[in-house]
Every structure is written in structure tokens, then in C-alpha cells.
Design a protein around this motif. Structure first.
Motif, PDB file in Angstrom:
ATOM      1  N   LEU A  44       1.714  -3.839   4.533  1.00 30.06           N
ATOM      2  CA  LEU A  44       1.440  -5.191   4.026  1.00 30.06           C
ATOM      3  C   LEU A  44       0.635  -5.136   2.734  1.00 30.06           C
ATOM      4  CD1 LEU A  44       0.508  -7.306   7.193  1.00 30.06           C
ATOM      5  CD2 LEU A  44       2.404  -7.707   5.621  1.00 30.06           C
ATOM      6  N   LYS A  45      -0.381  -4.274   2.715  1.00 28.07           N
ATOM      7  CA  LYS A  45      -1.251  -4.209   1.539  1.00 28.07           C
ATOM      8  C   LYS A  45      -0.609  -3.476   0.362  1.00 28.07           C
ATOM      9  CE  LYS A  45      -5.634  -3.293   1.632  1.00 28.07           C
ATOM     10  NZ  LYS A  45      -6.406  -4.348   0.982  1.00 28.07           N
ATOM     11  N   GLY A  46       0.390  -2.652   0.676  1.00 29.92           N
ATOM     12  CA  GLY A  46       0.919  -1.777  -0.366  1.00 29.92           C
ATOM     13  C   GLY A  46      -0.146  -0.754  -0.723  1.00 29.92           C
ATOM     14  N   PRO A  75      -9.240  -3.256   6.394  1.00 29.74           N
ATOM     15  CA  PRO A  75      -9.462  -3.317   4.948  1.00 29.74           C
ATOM     16  C   PRO A  75      -9.532  -4.773   4.526  1.00 29.74           C
ATOM     17  CG  PRO A  75      -7.148  -2.952   5.381  1.00 29.74           C
ATOM     18  CD  PRO A  75      -7.836  -2.993   6.731  1.00 29.74           C
ATOM     19  N   SER A  76      -9.942  -5.037   3.306  1.00 27.01           N
ATOM     20  CA  SER A  76      -9.917  -6.398   2.794  1.00 27.01           C
ATOM     21  C   SER A  76      -8.472  -6.905   2.835  1.00 27.01           C
ATOM     22  CB  SER A  76     -10.472  -6.426   1.370  1.00 27.01           C
ATOM     23  OG  SER A  76      -9.835  -5.447   0.568  1.00 27.01           O
ATOM     24  N   ALA A  77      -8.314  -8.212   3.165  1.00 21.09           N
ATOM     25  CA  ALA A  77      -6.983  -8.767   3.422  1.00 21.09           C
ATOM     26  C   ALA A  77      -6.296  -9.228   2.141  1.00 21.09           C
ATOM     27  CB  ALA A  77      -7.101  -9.912   4.417  1.00 21.09           C
ATOM     28  N   ASN A  78      -6.157  -8.303   1.202  1.00 25.66           N
ATOM     29  CA  ASN A  78      -5.474  -8.586  -0.067  1.00 25.66           C
ATOM     30  C   ASN A  78      -4.478  -7.467  -0.334  1.00 25.66           C
ATOM     31  OD1 ASN A  78      -8.253  -7.210  -0.489  1.00 25.66           O
ATOM     32  ND2 ASN A  78      -6.967  -6.452  -2.163  1.00 25.66           N
ATOM     33  N   ARG A  79      -3.525  -7.738  -1.213  1.00 24.27           N
ATOM     34  CA  ARG A  79      -2.633  -6.649  -1.629  1.00 24.27           C
ATOM     35  C   ARG A  79      -3.440  -5.648  -2.431  1.00 24.27           C
ATOM     36  NH1 ARG A  79       2.955  -7.632  -0.318  1.00 24.27           N
ATOM     37  NH2 ARG A  79       3.072  -9.792   0.367  1.00 24.27           N
ATOM     38  N   ILE A  93      -7.860  -8.891  -6.018  1.00 21.53           N
ATOM     39  CA  ILE A  93      -9.202  -9.348  -5.645  1.00 21.53           C
ATOM     40  C   ILE A  93      -9.275  -9.609  -4.139  1.00 21.53           C
ATOM     41  CG2 ILE A  93     -10.904 -11.147  -6.110  1.00 21.53           C
ATOM     42  CD1 ILE A  93      -9.105 -11.818  -8.636  1.00 21.53           C
ATOM     43  N   SER A  94     -10.376  -9.238  -3.507  1.00 22.44           N
ATOM     44  CA  SER A  94     -10.541  -9.482  -2.082  1.00 22.44           C
ATOM     45  C   SER A  94     -10.613 -10.980  -1.786  1.00 22.44           C
ATOM     46  CB  SER A  94     -11.823  -8.815  -1.576  1.00 22.44           C
ATOM     47  OG  SER A  94     -11.715  -7.415  -1.652  1.00 22.44           O
ATOM     48  N   PRO A  95     -10.135 -11.386  -0.581  1.00 22.43           N
ATOM     49  CA  PRO A  95     -10.145 -12.807  -0.218  1.00 22.43           C
ATOM     50  C   PRO A  95     -11.481 -13.238   0.386  1.00 22.43           C
ATOM     51  CG  PRO A  95      -8.960 -11.532   1.423  1.00 22.43           C
ATOM     52  CD  PRO A  95      -9.480 -10.543   0.422  1.00 22.43           C
TER      53      PRO A  95
HETATM   54 MG    MG Z   1     -10.298  -3.651  -0.515  1.00 22.59          MG
END
Ligand code: MG
Ligand code: TXA
Length: 357
Positions: free
Chosen positions: A69-71, A160-164, A168-170
Motif C-alpha cells: 500500500l505504501k509503496g 508506519p505512518s499512513a502515507n505513501r 507527508i505523514s497524515p
Molecule cells: Mg513515515
């Protein structure tokens, strides 16, 4: 609608097939998400720093889905979230006396925005969580929803942070939905994150504790607790071809908006008045001196904590406006200003690396 998770032997919703969904975090919805996580699903949840994309550390499917999902490159390990530091030995080996001593001293900072890199019990996590290495990063989040979720799951979650990857982190549930609109993902909404920048990452495996990523727990605070703390140079990259970086998240291409970002001092060398520019200020006082199409003030009174909590949301909003550049004022130096400077430096470094100027 909490039925998009994975039953035994059933494949999770693939990208593009199901819309993701924000659900308000209540005791009931938190327990329902916990049940899905226990079955190997992936779900997003709030922490005091940024939103995380969580999955069981023992589920190869969940961990693979997080990376997909994150790549995210497989060389970048994930932080393991625990409900309490007392559970640390479920995933780490504390046979070393000085390690035990350091952890005892750091206890007052947990739960909180601190991730500790420790020698791993490699049988407890899917290898991908550790990027194949022999260390594991652990963190006890200080957020009621994250805490309730972890105790309902009754097992550690990699998050991990829920961003690609590289974006930028959400800091809000809506940011996560924007990142993954069609991933069949449940996003527990716990409101805006209080701190707004990612945790401080501290490596306790070496001779001296080493800061691998700046966060709201500052170097000064850590030095007061642990005698000698060393820092990783900003922009540390892997030590050689084919080798993993010591902390791959330190790469200079992280945390950047898509719109070219300049620190104010860089912008002075490349002025172009025909360009559409947004200017981000840390206080109202400095905004009065700025001329630009869009001006944003992170904290009217110049509070560094408030600026940190608003920074990523403002960068995301400006990124939607298709401007030529985002220019950011000199960040404050105190407290979480250290982490803000670090993130902005990285975001702007991408521009110089890509030679957009
Ligand atoms: Mg991160
Ligand atoms: O605030 C946070 O830590 C958030 C929330 C969701 O808890 N999580 C987060 O995770 O920022 P992530 O994956 O986006 O960043 C984790 C950082 C990366 O820089 C990664 O390289 C580093 O921690 N890291 C993870 N495990 C490590 C390890 N075993 N050794 C060195 N660095 C590690």
C-alpha cells in the motif's frame, strides 16, 4: 460496514475495488477494528504523532500489504507498537545490563513519541518488519485510541505512518483517506494528532545512544536522561551499494510535498516573481512582511508546538493548489523546532537533488 477485512483464507480487498472508509473511534468500532487486525487485516489509527497503518507483526500477509500500500522499499523497517514498555521483551532481547539501565531511565518518556531501536527477537516478527535485520524499533504511543486498540488486539502492531512512501505523514483521518481512497481500508478517526511530527527514533544498540530521527523529544531531553547521545548526520544514506541504511527513513527524499519546497534562505538565491508562490510563516508577526499568492501562518502567537501540529496539514493543503513553489520561513530552533527543521531540510533537499531550480 466493518466487514471488509480478511477471513481465514479470504483475500483482502485489493486496491481499486473497495472505497476506504473513515469511522469514528468509539469503544465498539475500536474493538471491531481490533478483531479485523487479529485476522491479518490492515487498518489505520491515530497516534499522538501521526496516523499509522497497522498490522500484526506476526502476519506475513498484513506486513506485505503495508509495504505494498505504501509503496515502501523492503529495505526500510517498520516501528513495532506496544501497549506498554513492560511488553518490550516480547520483541526485543534485553540481556545486556547497560541496555536495561538505559531503558529504565527512559521509562518516564513512555508512553510517548519515542521509538527505541533494540536487538530483536527475530522469531517474533515477520522478517520484513525488521527489513531483514537483527534490530527492532519499538514505541508505546500516547493516544487513547491507539492504546485501546493495542490492548484490544493483545499483540504488537507494526505501524508506519499512513502515507505513501516519501510523501507527508497524515495528521488527520481525512489525510489517510486521500492517500488510500480505494484500498478497502478502515480508518479509525481520533481527530487531529496533537504533536503532528513523527516520533524521535533513538538507537540503543551501539556504544552511545544515537538519534536516528528527530522528533518532539529533543536531544537535550535525551541527554539529561542518558549521558552521551550522538546524532546521525542529516541526510545519512546507505553505507554502500547493496547495504541497508542504518535507518533508511533518514533518506533525504522523505517527507516532501510534490510542489517544490524552498527554505526562505534558498529562495533568496532563486527569485522569480512570475511564479505562483505560497509562503508559510511561523507567526503572524513574520506574515506581515510577506507578499505571495497564498500566505499561511502556523501559529499566530509563534508557538512551536502549535506550528508542528499544523505543519503537515498546511503543506498538504498547499500541495493541492498546484502552485509553483512553497517557501517556508526559518523554523524556530527550540523544542520540536529541531524536528521541524529536519523535515523541512529534507523536503527542500529533494529539490536541489532533482535540480528543479
Ligand atoms: Mg513515515
Ligand atoms: O511517530 C511515529 O513513529 C509514527 C507513528 C504511526 O507511530 N510511525 C512512523 O513510522 O513514523 P515510519 O515507518 O513512517 O518511520 C519509522 C522510522 C523510519 O525512519 C525507519 O527507517 C526507522 O523508523 N526504523 C524502523 N525500524 C528501525 C530499525 N530496526 N533500525 C533503524 N531504524 C528503524
Amino acid at each position: 460496514m466493518l466487514d471488509q477485512g480478511e477471513e481465514e483464507g479470504v483475500t483482502l480487498a485489493d486496491d481499486g475495488l473497495f472505497p476506504s472508509q473513515i469511522i469514528e473511534a468509539t469503544p465498539d468500532s475500536t474493538c471491531q477494528v481490533a478483531e479485523l487486525l487479529q485476522k491479518g487485516a490492515v487498518a489505520a489509527f491515530p497516534t499522538e504523532t501521526v496516523y499509522g497503518l497497522g498490522g500484526l507483526i506476526s502476519s506475513p500477509r498484513a506486513i506485505e500489504r503495508i509495504f505494498t500500500l505504501k509503496g515502501r522499499p523492503s529495505s526500510n523497517p517498520l516501528i513495532v507498537h506496544l501497549s506498554s514498555l513492560e511488553k518490550v521483551e516480547e520483541v526485543a532481547i534485553l540481556s545486556n545490563r547497560s541496555l536495561q539501565d538505559r531503558l529504565t531511565r527512559l521509562l518516564p518518556l513512555t508512553p510517548g513519541p519515542l521509538a527505541l531501536v533494540l536487538p530483536a527477537r527475530i522469531d517474533r516478527t515477520v522478517s520484513a518488519v525488521r527489513a531483514g535485520g537483527d534490530t527492532v524499533a519499538v514505541r508505546v504511543p500516547n493516544h487513547p485510541v491507539a492504546a485501546a486498540l493495542l490492548s484490544a488486539v493483545s499483540a504488537p502492531l507494526a505501524a508506519p505512518s499512513a502515507n505513501r512512501s516519501n510523501y507527508i505523514s497524515p495528521t488527520r483521518a481525512q489525510h489517510v483517506l486521500t492517500e488510500f481512497p480505494h484500498a478497502g481500508l478502515l480508518i479509525l478517526d481520533g481527530g487531529a494528532c496533537r504533536i503532528g511530527v513523527e516520533s524521535t527514533v533513538l538507537d540503543l544498540c551501539g556504544v552511545n545512544p544515537r538519534i536516528l530521527r528527530y522528533g518532539s523529544i529533543s536531544r537535550t531531553t535525551l541527554e539529561e536522561i542518558l549521558d552521551e547521545v550522538v546524532e546521525s548526520p542529516i541526510g545519512q544514506e546507505s553505507s554502500g551499494a547493496g547495504q541497508s541504511a542504518r535507518s533508511p527513513g533518514l533518506s533525504r527524499t522523505h517527507y516532501a510535498p510534490r510542489t517544490p519546497l524552498f527554505l526562505k534562505e534558498e529562495w533568496v538565491v532563486a527569485p522569480d516573481t512570475s511564479k505562483r508562490i505560497a509562503w508559510v510563516c511561523f507567526s503572524s508577526a513574520s506574515a506581515n512582511r510577506v507578499r505571495a499568492q497564498e500566505v499561511r501562518v502556523l501559529s499566530s502567537q509563534g508557538s512551536t508546538d502549535e506550528a508542528a501540529s499544523r505543519l503537515y496539514g498546511v503543506l498538504r493543503e498547499l500541495d493541492e493548489l498546484q502552485l509553483d513553489a512553497i517557501v517556508v520561513d526559518e523554523p524556530p530552533r527550540e523544542g520540536v523546532g529541531e524536528a521541524i527543521r529536519d523535515r523541512l531540510y529534507r523536503a527542500s533537499a529533494r529539490i536541489s537533488n532533482d535540480k528543479v531550480l
